[in-house]
Scaffold this motif. Structure first.
Motif, PDB file in Angstrom:
ATOM      1  N   GLU A 233       0.832  -1.206   0.000  1.00  0.00           N
ATOM      2  CA  GLU A 233       0.000   0.000   0.000  1.00  0.00           C
ATOM      3  C   GLU A 233       0.867   1.257   0.000  1.00  0.00           C
ATOM      4  OE1 GLU A 233      -3.296   2.691   0.532  1.00  0.00           O
ATOM      5  OE2 GLU A 233      -3.115   0.657  -0.276  1.00  0.00           O
TER       6      GLU A 233
ATOM      7  N   ARG B 247       0.992   4.147  -2.958  1.00  0.00           N
ATOM      8  CA  ARG B 247       0.718   5.566  -2.712  1.00  0.00           C
ATOM      9  C   ARG B 247       1.837   6.453  -3.245  1.00  0.00           C
ATOM     10  NH1 ARG B 247      -2.609   6.809   2.566  1.00  0.00           N
ATOM     11  NH2 ARG B 247      -4.016   5.032   2.646  1.00  0.00           N
TER      12      ARG B 247
ATOM     13  N   SER C 140       5.233  -2.179  -5.254  1.00  0.00           N
ATOM     14  CA  SER C 140       3.937  -2.445  -4.639  1.00  0.00           C
ATOM     15  C   SER C 140       3.443  -3.834  -5.012  1.00  0.00           C
ATOM     16  CB  SER C 140       2.923  -1.387  -5.099  1.00  0.00           C
ATOM     17  OG  SER C 140       1.623  -1.697  -4.631  1.00  0.00           O
TER      18      SER C 140
ATOM     19  N   TYR D  59       2.591  -7.027  -2.551  1.00  0.00           N
ATOM     20  CA  TYR D  59       1.227  -7.583  -2.527  1.00  0.00           C
ATOM     21  C   TYR D  59       1.225  -9.073  -2.902  1.00  0.00           C
ATOM     22  CZ  TYR D  59      -1.506  -3.270  -1.848  1.00  0.00           C
ATOM     23  OH  TYR D  59      -2.097  -2.144  -1.324  1.00  0.00           O
TER      24      TYR D  59
ATOM     25  N   ASN E 263      -6.423  -5.539  -4.528  1.00  0.00           N
ATOM     26  CA  ASN E 263      -5.321  -4.582  -4.501  1.00  0.00           C
ATOM     27  C   ASN E 263      -4.371  -4.787  -5.684  1.00  0.00           C
ATOM     28  OD1 ASN E 263      -6.367  -3.565  -2.129  1.00  0.00           O
ATOM     29  ND2 ASN E 263      -4.956  -4.690  -0.809  1.00  0.00           N
TER      30      ASN E 263
END
Length: 289
Positions: free
Chosen positions: A218, A222, A229, A233, A256
């Motif tokens: 996360e 961002r 990322s 994940y 996600n």
């Protein structure tokens, strides 16, 4: 009933990632404890059931186990003991995971009242309570209170040796609240330390390791670091599936990953993960209904 043998066999299923065998094993073991009128074993097994069913998103089963064991403990006049408070804490965590924050808060407060009478302020069990309350408060949008709760837990845990995994779990909880407060750099600092602590451990990764990985996913998303990322994940996805199968967390992580691939312009992979997310979450919702 040999409760040590019960825990050895239960641990072996987790170590071998045989999650599908655990439900039947818990049910059979609980029936054995009931037949033998071994109330101590019965209480221990019910508590394991609450935690396991919560982790695999079988919330109705978790509620049933919680109501069963709390009623038994009241009948045994154990409602003013630390064991009763710990069971309340387990039940509250299940309700929190399912999104029933009002019921979770009621049970947490009941546990706190017992702890206040029985425990010193530095007792480790307070840290567990504060940590779980932090998670619930964050989900309920009470972010200021959630930060304070996580910091209280951390202050207790860091005074004790050999609690690297617990410290890492608390740092992960704190990071998730920092996200809600738009303090991304503070969140990344907490998560980097948490991942390092988890990876210092020996043996199988801690069950909360995936939370730290997902949090860093996360944070990188961002910051526009999409490749990083995605790496975090997908590592989290693998860890969740290894421990608990395709549960609610797995479905959310797929969602996600779809968002990251969407940001990268990869529509094929975005659709693949989005379809998987819908399949997993839809199946779990169907079971709950």
């Amino acid at each position: 009933m040999n409760i040590d043998a019960f825990f050895e066999e239960l641990d072996s299923y987790f170590e071998k990632n045989q999650v599908e065998k655990i439900d039947d094993f818990l049910t059979v073991s609980l029936e054995q404890a009931k037949e033998e009128e071994d109330y101590a074993a019965y209480i221990s097994i019910c508590n394991e059931m609450i935690g396991f069913y919560r982790s695999v998103s079988a919330f109705e089963k978790a509620y049933t186990a919680a109501e069963d064991v709390l009623l038994l403990m009241e009948e045994l006049k154990l409602e003013d003991t630390a064991h009763f408070a710990t069971t309340l804490l387990n039940a509250a965590t299940a309700y929190s995971a399912a999104g029933d924050y009002a019921q979770a808060l009621r049970l947490y407060r009941q546990a706190m009242q017992i702890y206040e009478r029985l425990l010193s302020p530095e007792d480790y069990r307070w840290a567990s309570l504060y940590n779980n309350m932090c998670i619930m408060l964050e989900k309920a949008g009470e972010n200021g209170e959630a930060v304070e709760s996580a910091k209280r837990a951390l202050a207790i845990i860091e005074k004790q040796e050999g609690n690297e995994a617990q410290t890492a779990t608390t740092l992960t909880n704190l990071a998730l609240v920092y996200f809600k407060l738009s303090e991304n750099e503070e969140a990344k600092k907490c998560l980097a330390r948490a991942i390092d602590l988890f990876e210092q451990g020996t043996g199988e990764p801690n069950e909360h390791y995936s939370g730290a990985l997902a949090g860093m996913g996360e944070a990188c998303f961002r910051d526009g670091e999409y490749e990083k990322s995605l790496s975090f994940y997908e590592r989290a996805l693998e860890d969740v599936k290894c421990h608990y199968g395709e549960n609610m967390s797995y479905g959310i992580l797929c969602e996600n990953c779809a968002a990251v691939y969407g940001a990268m312009g990869n529509e094929e992979k975005q659709k693949e993960y989005a379809d998987k997310s819908r399949e997993v979450l839809g199946r779990l919702q169907g079971k709950a209904e």
